[in-house]
Design a protein around this motif. Structure first.
Motif: not given
Ligand SMILES: Cc1cc2nc3c(=O)[nH]c(=O)nc-3n(C[C@H](O)[C@H](O)[C@H](O)COP(=O)(O)OP(=O)(O)OC[C@H]3O[C@@H](n4cnc5c(N)ncnc54)[C@H](O)[C@@H]3O)c2cc1C
Length: 759
Positions: A355-356, A524, A598, A316, A603-605, A522, A353, A319-320
């Motif tokens: 992170s943003k 979005e 899922k 976390q 995150d999806e981006f 990113t 995977w 990715l967070g």
């Protein structure tokens, strides 16, 4: 002649005792960066390395390309190449070795270390044991060099274990882990189960070359005979070399420390079996003249022990993008885990995977929770298995380790133990010392009080007002969506004129986008979209956006994919301005967007990535009103790279003599002037194999002169290619002001400076 008579007593090797301030064990990029950083602050440092060269997995003995947050320029971490000593090394390597020869990288590292008078370098010297002074402190380490038969006892108040397997931390009794945490322990939804595998294996590579005559190949008897044992063998190509074979991985189900020799033999079996397959199976054409040039004999180790520090990083945090008060470095590689069966697995060689954006790494992860005078560095820092999947890459390791080196210097100066840096505001001192050497800790500027420029008056001969990126380049086909990143101003509406060419009547969708988190890239959030009808042929389109942003940040002026349309590019390169594409980079598992299953906490981006030079041009455009984000006030703002805005003073390209002036009301005493130039923090400088288009980054000011207000010459520099130029003056200069005249790097690149620090 030396002649010794028979002795009934046992003889002893020569013994040497060394007393130091700081001992670094392991000369990978982590150990090198820790040692150099500490030594430059006057800390007497011993660097003990068991191999004949430095660099660990980045050395010519293993030949991995060193990477970090820039991630092969395949994710959304813009301007994220790590600063400080690791940057100096990467930039030096680029200058000498843009082709990526691993042997030259060895020499860059060796030279950097031997040039430091405060480092005692012990090569070919292996630390084998530790003596403690009490339960929680190390007194000395013992090391042996089998080349000169000397046994060393090295005593110091502070130690840094950067050995990869953690020989010192292990022997000192520090708590550690091997393998993966359960999902439950930290709530890490990406934590792997036993069937996938919970430990990464070792790898070895080979290089080949083509000669002008046929060369036969007879494989050794221990080579792999049946290539189908490697389920992924179909992807092998005859021109693959070195770390393209990163997936030749083995040992993830073994003891990656004590069974390393067995793992190495299995990897040799794979290498020679694969080469036999390439040369002799008949599956490959044109391999007659190919021969083996080099084969690794030292396995590249990915994972073994991870030690417990005062904080353990977890999924976390990565990715967070968790922020930490004690941040001293950042990371940006993906969470990158591999199936334990490695080369023999049916699964993909890795699962990555991202992170943003970049994330903080806290100081506490480098401080052993059990041994008071021990720092951790490199792949053994306090991270869960999942977070380690990202923190383990070498430039990130070196970047964190230079914070350890600086912490050791602070400890020495203020008579502290590593954990005491977390008390009484000491962490601010550490952060500032690091930032003054280019660390760029996220959201932490250089303290304005440590820069005399901030009590002076800044002016410049000109400052770029970005109203035009000239239409003098090639055409960029919109095969993928493309965006111009611009440091726009809060509350400002902008209009644009862009030259485009359409193969037939069609429509172009343009969007103004921004990132949810202003410091990410990113995009979005689509602030506004427009559809513009195009006729066939070349034309200038005009559009404006009513939408504005609430804070100064990078906006994406986005042109959506339409392969009937091309956009005119510019030859002009400008600090803090770039293009990004919704492109693909298979090397880092980027197929245009990240679409995780899922329930794994990812995150999806979309990915918006740069093109490498010589592509990677700006899109030509006229911008109204001009973007005024490049003025001279940026020079004292404490940021030495783009972050929310350009953070640079950029001259007007028409200014024939760009110059900066700093004036003080009263005379100041200056002993050090540091200039921070633009070596394109977006450019990943892979150390081997990749090859780079230039040896000097085109944005970098090469020639400049520093004078006093009275015209007295302080320093003239020609041919600079480094990011940071620190000018130490033997006698402090007493002056009421300085003038810094900089030359434009080229006809297409205006001069720029991120920061001037006077102390
Ligand atoms: C195949 C493979 C692919 C990878 N891909 C990448 C990539 O693409 N990019 C990237 O940046 N990273 C990559 N990594 C990860 C990275 O290489 C490691 O995580 C990183 O090298 C760890 O840095 P370190 O300084 O801790 O260890 P190392 O680089 O292993 O350095 C430790 C050094 O300590 C020395 N040492 C060990 N024991 C002793 C002792 N007892 N006494 C003295 N010296 C000792 C070792 O010889 C070594 O030189 C990969 C790793 C592998 C194996």
């Amino acid at each position: 002649m030396i002649q010794e008579e028979y002795s009934i007593d046992k003889r002893h090797n020569k013994q040497i005792q060394i007393q130091a301030d700081f001992v670094v064990i392991g000369g990978g990029l982590s150990g090198v960066c820790a040692a150099i950083t500490a030594a430059r602050k006057g800390t007497k440092t011993v660097l003990v390395q068991d191999r004949p060269v430095l660099g660990g997995n980045a050395s010519s003995e293993v030949r991995l390309w060193a990477l970090g947050a820039t991630s092969h320029m395949g994710n959304n971490n813009r301007w994220s190449r790590e600063g400080g000593v690791i940057d100096e090394i990467m930039v030096e390597n680029l200058y000498r070795n843009k082709e990526g020869n691993p042997v030259i990288f060895d020499t860059v590292l060796l030279e950097k270390v031997v040039n430091e008078e405060n480092i005692t370098l012990l090569l070919n010297t292996s630390v084998s044991s530790v003596e403690k002074s009490d339960d929680r402190n190390i007194k000395s380490v013992f090391a042996f060099n089998s080349q000169n038969s000397i046994e060393y006892t090295i005593n110091a108040p502070l130690f840094c274990d950067a050995s990869g397997d953690g020989i010192v931390a292990f022997q000192a009794g520090a708590s550690f882990r091997i393998g993966a945490e359960s999902k439950e322990e930290f709530g890490e939804l990406f934590a792997p189960d036993k069937s996938y595998g919970q430990l990464l294996g070792h790898s070895m590579f080979f290089y080949t070359k083509e000669v002008d005559h046929p060369v036969k190949y007879v494989a050794p008897s221990y080579a792999l005979k049946d290539i189908t044992q490697i389920p992924r063998h179909k992807i092998i190509r005859k021109d693959m070399t070195g770390c393209n074979f990163w997936w030749f991985e083995y040992g993830g189900r073994l003891d990656t420390i004590h069974e390393t020799e067995e793992i190495k033999w299995e990897l040799s079996k794979v290498i020679f079996g694969v080469w036999d397959y390439i040369k002799n199976s008949g599956e490959f054409k044109g391999v007659e003249n190919l021969t083996l040039e080099w084969v690794g004999n030292v396995p590249g180790k990915r994972e073994s022990r991870r030690f417990e520090g005062l904080y353990m990083m977890k999924q976390q945090d990565v990715l967070g993008q968790q922020s930490f008060d004690d941040a001293i470095a950042y990371g940006g590689w993906a969470l990158d885990l591999h199936p334990a069966d490695g080369v023999y697995s049916e699964l993909s060689g890795c699962t990555q995977w991202h992170s943003k954006g970049v994330y903080d790494i806290p100081y506490r992860s480098f401080v052993s929770k059990d041994i008071d005078n021990l720092f951790l560095a490199g792949r053994i820092i306090s991270s869960s298995h999942v977070a380690f999947g990202s923190t383990r890459v070498m430039v990130t390791c070196g970047f964190g380790a230079q914070a350890v080196g600086m912490a050791a210097a602070v400890c020495k100066e203020d008579n502290l133990l590593p954990a005491q840096i977390l008390e009484k505001g000491n962490i601010k001192k550490l952060q500032n010392e690091l930032n003054l050497t280019g660390q760029s800790i996220l959201n932490v500027p250089i303290d304005s009080a440590s820069n005399l420029v901030n009590v002076g008056q800044l002016s410049a001969s000109s400052s770029l007002k970005l109203s035009q990126i000239p239409a003098d380049g090639d055409w960029l086909k919109l095969n993928v969506s493309a965006a111009q990143l611009l440091p726009v101003k809060a509350g400002q509406r902008y209009s644009f004129k862009v030259t485009v060419k359409a193969e037939e009547t069609t429509e172009l969708d343009v969007q103004l986008r921004r990132s949810e988190m202003a410091t990410n890239y990113t995009p979005e959030i689509i602030l506004e979209s427009k559809t513009i009808g195009l006729k066939q042929g070349e034309q200038v389109i005009e559009f404006s956006f009513d939408a504005t942003v609430e804070e100064d940040l990078y906006a994406f002026v986005t042109f959506m994919q339409n392969n009937k349309i091309s956009i005119r590019e510019s030859k002009e390169l400008i600090t803090g301005v770039m293009t990004a594409f919704n492109g693909v980079n298979e090397k880092v598992s980027n197929d245009g967007s990240q679409r995780p299953p899922k329930g794994i906490g990812v995150d999806e981006f979309e990915f918006w990535i740069p093109n490498r030079r010589p592509e990677g041009k700006n899109m030509a455009m006229e911008i109204t009103p001009a973007i005024e984000a490049f003025n001279v006030q940026n020079l004292g703002n404490g940021f030495v790279r783009p972050w929310l805005t350009a953070n640079a003073w950029v001259a007007d390209l028409n200014d024939e003599k760009p110059a900066l002036k700093i004036e003080w009301q009263e005379e100041k005493e200056i002993s050090e002037i540091t200039l921070f130039f633009d070596t394109d923090f977006d450019h990943a400088m892979e150390t081997v194999q990749y090859g780079h288009p230039e040896d000097v980054i085109p944005f970098c000011v090469q020639n400049y002169v520093i004078k006093t207000l009275d015209g007295e010459l302080v320093r003239e520099v020609t041919g600079n290619y480094q990011t940071i130029n620190k000018i130490s003056l033997d006698t402090a200069l007493k002056t009421k002001g300085l003038v810094i005249e900089v030359e434009h790097p080229s006809a297409h690149v205006p001069a720029s400076v991120f920061e001037v620090v006077c102390r």
